[in-house]
Design a protein around this motif. Structure first.
Motif, PDB file in Angstrom:
ATOM      1  N   CYS A 119      -3.475   3.458   6.776  1.00  0.00           N
ATOM      2  CA  CYS A 119      -4.610   4.397   6.788  1.00  0.00           C
ATOM      3  C   CYS A 119      -4.426   5.370   7.946  1.00  0.00           C
ATOM      4  O   CYS A 119      -5.187   5.330   8.938  1.00  0.00           O
ATOM      5  CB  CYS A 119      -5.929   3.647   6.915  1.00  0.00           C
ATOM      6  SG  CYS A 119      -6.177   2.330   5.712  1.00  0.00           S
ATOM      7  N   ALA A 139      -9.658   0.842   1.760  1.00  0.00           N
ATOM      8  CA  ALA A 139     -10.131   2.075   2.400  1.00  0.00           C
ATOM      9  C   ALA A 139     -11.553   1.992   2.942  1.00  0.00           C
ATOM     10  O   ALA A 139     -11.798   2.369   4.101  1.00  0.00           O
ATOM     11  CB  ALA A 139      -9.986   3.242   1.419  1.00  0.00           C
ATOM     12  N   PRO A 182      -1.711  -3.399  -0.229  1.00  0.00           N
ATOM     13  CA  PRO A 182      -1.003  -3.233  -1.497  1.00  0.00           C
ATOM     14  C   PRO A 182       0.183  -4.184  -1.601  1.00  0.00           C
ATOM     15  O   PRO A 182       0.906  -4.379  -0.620  1.00  0.00           O
ATOM     16  CB  PRO A 182      -0.523  -1.771  -1.450  1.00  0.00           C
ATOM     17  CG  PRO A 182      -1.426  -1.112  -0.459  1.00  0.00           C
ATOM     18  CD  PRO A 182      -1.784  -2.155   0.553  1.00  0.00           C
ATOM     19  N   MET A 226      -4.807  -0.139  -1.908  1.00  0.00           N
ATOM     20  CA  MET A 226      -5.402   0.784  -0.946  1.00  0.00           C
ATOM     21  C   MET A 226      -6.851   1.080  -1.270  1.00  0.00           C
ATOM     22  O   MET A 226      -7.670   1.236  -0.376  1.00  0.00           O
ATOM     23  CB  MET A 226      -4.604   2.088  -0.896  1.00  0.00           C
ATOM     24  CG  MET A 226      -3.312   1.981  -0.112  1.00  0.00           C
ATOM     25  SD  MET A 226      -3.571   1.619   1.623  1.00  0.00           S
ATOM     26  CE  MET A 226      -4.303   3.146   2.175  1.00  0.00           C
ATOM     27  N   ASP A 227      -7.208   1.157  -2.550  1.00  0.00           N
ATOM     28  CA  ASP A 227      -8.586   1.480  -2.916  1.00  0.00           C
ATOM     29  C   ASP A 227      -9.563   0.455  -2.358  1.00  0.00           C
ATOM     30  O   ASP A 227     -10.645   0.800  -1.896  1.00  0.00           O
ATOM     31  CB  ASP A 227      -8.715   1.549  -4.438  1.00  0.00           C
ATOM     32  CG  ASP A 227      -7.987   2.763  -5.013  1.00  0.00           C
ATOM     33  OD1 ASP A 227      -7.666   3.672  -4.238  1.00  0.00           O
ATOM     34  OD2 ASP A 227      -7.732   2.774  -6.229  1.00  0.00           O
ATOM     35  N   ALA A 228      -9.198  -0.830  -2.398  1.00  0.00           N
ATOM     36  CA  ALA A 228     -10.084  -1.872  -1.891  1.00  0.00           C
ATOM     37  C   ALA A 228     -10.153  -1.862  -0.377  1.00  0.00           C
ATOM     38  O   ALA A 228     -11.187  -2.200   0.213  1.00  0.00           O
ATOM     39  CB  ALA A 228      -9.612  -3.234  -2.390  1.00  0.00           C
TER      40      ALA A 228
END
Length: 340
Positions: A70, A5, A334, A1-3
């Motif tokens: 998201c 967002a 993910p 998810m970090d990549a």
């Protein structure tokens, strides 16, 4: 998810623009009579945009997945609006009616079929928490059922797999269709997919990875095959299957270095950006099962492939931006987010 967002809004915006852009359009359309000369929106009231039918399908999937992963996306309201207007009972029935016409038996086989089932599987996951998605899923269900029937009719007759790195690839189609079979608990489809995968790929030895890539590939036939067999290998462990399938060390290097794209304005050469992204996706799926000595090289390869092609997903010629966001989303989602 970090990549994902920081990129989600850009991907949502490009997908929203694509699925309502009717032209340019490259139809997969058999002209039986002069009456078949009709514009894309008349032929396909759901999937008329994004350059071609299958790309429209997987850009719809892009929007549905972004809603699920998201939910606070600024574009969420716009996504819901356009999906409400596309996923209506009458629109879907028109798509289903088109597929029922004589001469359309091979329409979008297998790539478009597989993405349609992948879209329906994504709607099923979103429907667990979203009432909108339950309506969309119900509307699209007759078309998904028709595609399942086509797979059930076709696969027993398909003696040989297609190993190309383009739309006809058999392993990629089975991998996406498997997501649907498991999401919907369609046991007959899952059983047939497993049988075909093991018949086609179960005995592969020392895969010739040095023969890849083809000049217009957007899939690695070998890596997609391995990603499929990770879930379906029969009669042994995946580690045993990989040990026999694994390319020779020098050939394996062909999968670890990203490919160069010399002309992104060329509709077919731009496929190679998709190859970088789909390789990253496959390697991420395979990484936990790789031998310990190979994992550092695979992790490095994933980062290198993403760095080579992510900058071109949402910016550049339309021949690339009409579809690349879907492959970027596969690569960035993910691991395990499909829930299967």
């Amino acid at each position: 998810m970090d990549a994902l967002a920081p990129l989600a809004s850009a991907y949502a915006q490009v997908a929203l623009a694509n699925i309502v852009r009717e032209f340019p359009n490259k139809p997969d359309h058999l002209l039986r009579t002069a009456d078949d000369l009709r514009p894309p929106r008349a032929l396909h009231p759901v999937f008329y945009g994004s350059y071609d039918w299958h790309s429209s399908v997987h850009m719809h999937w892009t929007l549905v997945r972004l809603l699920r992963l998201c939910p606070g996306l600024p574009e969420a309201h716009a996504i819901r609006g356009v999906l409400d207007s596309h996923f209506t009972i009458s629109n879907v029935e028109a798509e289903r009616g088109y597929m029922r016409q004589p001469g359309r038996e091979t329409f979008e086989r297998p790539y478009g079929w597989a993405w349609l089932l992948k879209l329906q599987a994504e709607l099923a996951l979103l429907a667990n928490t979203d009432a909108h998605a339950r309506r969309w899923q119900a509307s699209l269900a007759p078309l998904a059922d028709a595609v399942v029937d086509r797979f059930l009719h076709f696969l027993p007759r398909a003696r040989y797999p297609v190993r190309a790195g383009t739309h006809g690839n058999s392993a990629f189609a089975l991998l996406l269709a498997l997501d649907y079979a498991q999401a919907q608990q369609h046991l007959a489809l899952r059983k047939l997919i497993s049988e075909r995968a093991n018949q086609w790929f179960g005995q592969d030895r020392r895969y010739p990875a040095a023969y890849e890539p083809g000049g217009e590939d957007f899939l690695s036939p070998g890596l997609v095959e391995a990603a499929l067999m990770l879930r379906l290998v029969d009669g042994c462990s995946f580690a045993d299957w990989w040990h026999v399938f694994r390319p020779a060390q020098e050939a394996l290097g062909a999968w670890l270095l990203p490919v160069d794209v010399d002309d992104r304005s060329d509709a077919r050469l731009s496929h190679l950006d998709g190859l970088n992204l789909s390789r990253a996706w496959c390697w991420r799926l395979l990484l936990p099962e790789m031998p310990a000595e190979l994992r550092p090289a695979v992790e490095k390869a994933i980062d290198a492939h993403l760095a080579a092609s992510l900058p071109h997903v949402a910016h550049g010629p339309y021949v690339g931006t009409h579809w690349l966001a879907s492959f970027a989303l596969l690569a960035l989602s993910p691991t395990g987010c499909d829930g299967y």
